[in-house]
Design a protein around this motif. Structure first.
Motif, PDB file in Angstrom:
ATOM      1  N   HIS A 178      24.657 -18.055  12.277  1.00 25.55           N
ATOM      2  CA  HIS A 178      25.279 -17.356  11.152  1.00 25.55           C
ATOM      3  C   HIS A 178      25.721 -15.973  11.630  1.00 25.55           C
ATOM      4  O   HIS A 178      24.886 -15.112  11.907  1.00 25.55           O
ATOM      5  N   PRO A 179      27.010 -15.747  11.752  1.00 23.25           N
ATOM      6  CA  PRO A 179      27.506 -14.537  12.421  1.00 23.25           C
ATOM      7  C   PRO A 179      27.198 -13.231  11.700  1.00 23.25           C
ATOM      8  O   PRO A 179      27.323 -12.156  12.305  1.00 23.25           O
ATOM      9  N   HIS A 180      26.777 -13.272  10.450  1.00 21.69           N
ATOM     10  CA  HIS A 180      26.469 -12.028   9.735  1.00 21.69           C
ATOM     11  C   HIS A 180      25.020 -11.594   9.946  1.00 21.69           C
ATOM     12  O   HIS A 180      24.584 -10.587   9.391  1.00 21.69           O
ATOM     13  N   PHE A 185      22.170 -14.780  20.185  1.00 13.33           N
ATOM     14  CA  PHE A 185      22.881 -13.752  19.421  1.00 13.33           C
ATOM     15  C   PHE A 185      23.967 -13.069  20.244  1.00 13.33           C
ATOM     16  O   PHE A 185      25.007 -12.685  19.708  1.00 13.33           O
ATOM     17  N   ARG A 223      25.151  -8.494  18.867  1.00 13.75           N
ATOM     18  CA  ARG A 223      24.385  -8.668  17.624  1.00 13.75           C
ATOM     19  C   ARG A 223      22.905  -8.332  17.819  1.00 13.75           C
ATOM     20  O   ARG A 223      22.079  -8.659  16.974  1.00 13.75           O
ATOM     21  N   THR A 242      25.495  -1.872  18.097  1.00 15.23           N
ATOM     22  CA  THR A 242      25.161  -2.796  17.013  1.00 15.23           C
ATOM     23  C   THR A 242      24.491  -2.065  15.864  1.00 15.23           C
ATOM     24  O   THR A 242      24.844  -2.257  14.689  1.00 15.23           O
TER      25      THR A 242
END
Length: 302
Positions: free
Chosen positions: A201-203, A236, A240, A282
């Motif tokens: 999930h990229p968020h 990740f 991220r 990040t």
């Protein structure tokens, strides 16, 4: 901080003054070494080892207690001291009044530094706590105000984090302490499986923090941490991940400088393009950190 100073953001540390606000969780015998007050001055004194040649230029102060007054304390510190660029606070997500509570925090002293909320899900017995209707209502109130959510849980609770990411695709999430991998037990198979699902999930971001206290406090080495680091990097990716000290809890397992040395070793061989997001980019993006140019009563360099 001038523009040519390479940034190092400590994306996860705590502060407490036991004379003002007791911390009952510190009553556990194993926590005796940190059963006293810790202020920003102590962090400045402790954080002396550079990581990839960088020293802390900004930090994120994170709640310890289910306490709105503690959150106000942290926001007041951020208002007074340029080192703290963001606060992760607490409000009762299950309360119908959580929206009003958030509005009060945002409008109060230091409210502009509130960036995220956290709850100690690791202490909840309900494996579906994050999916409770009242909790989801509270998370929706966070999202409406442009706030993020810090996910704190143990490795066996990671499926709940995966469900959270699936149900809230527009709520910025960051996994604290890499989901507390079972380093002492040594079998990372189940943890790795869930981490890779969550990373899909990229968020969702992840903090490289709190790992040394999941290992043997006295005997851990960088090689013990490396398998976790390898999984995080491959799932990740550096864009991220964010470094966090988990100070002063990390004092239980060697302290800020020992963890900094290990982080430096883990980054050895990484390109500058990979190092930058982990150490600064990040966290700066996720917590919307501003350049450290605002006035402060104190020197902002530890």
């Amino acid at each position: 901080m001038t523009s040519n100073v390479p940034a190092l953001v400590d994306a996860h540390h705590h502060l407490w003054d036991l004379t003002e606000r007791p911390q009952p969780w510190l009553d556990e015998p194993a926590l005796a070494p940190i059963r006293h007050s810790f202020a920003l001055g102590d962090l400045r004194s402790d954080a002396t080892r550079p990581i990839a040649g960088r020293r802390p230029t900004a930090t994120v102060a994170v709640q310890c207690m289910a306490s709105v007054p503690e959150t106000r304390d942290l926001l007041a510190i951020a208002e007074q001291d340029a080192l703290v660029g963001a606060v992760v606070g607490w409000a009762d997500l299950t309360s119908p009044a959580v929206g009003a509570t958030l509005d009060g925090l945002l409008a109060g002293p230091g409210g502009r530094y509130l960036r995220s909320l956290r709850h100690l899900v690791q202490s909840e017995s309900d494996p579906d706590w994050l999916q409770r209707p009242d909790v989801e209502r509270g998370l929706t109130e966070l999202q409406r105000r442009g706030l993020a959510y810090d996910v704190l849980l143990r490795d066996h609770q990671l499926p709940g984090a995966v469900r959270l990411a699936r149900r809230f695709p527009d709520l910025p999430l960051v996994l604290n302490h890499a989901g507390k991998p079972p380093l002492v037990k040594g079998d990372l198979t189940g943890w790795e499986r869930q981490i890779r699902l969550l990373a899909g999930h990229p968020h969702v971001m992840c903090k490289v923090s709190g790992l040394v206290t999941e290992a043997d406090h006295e005997a851990w080495t960088t090689d013990d941490i490396r398998p976790v680091w390898d999984v995080l990097m491959s799932s990740f990716g550096p864009d991220r991940l964010m470094f966090g000290s988990d100070w002063p809890v990390c004092v239980l397992a060697g302290g800020w400088n020992r963890w900094a040395d290990a982080m430096d070793e883990l980054l050895t061989g990484c390109s500058a393009a990979d190092t930058e997001p982990v150490l600064a980019g990040t966290a700066t993006r996720f917590y919307r950190l501003a350049p450290a140019t605002r006035p402060s009563r104190k020197d902002s360099t530890p």
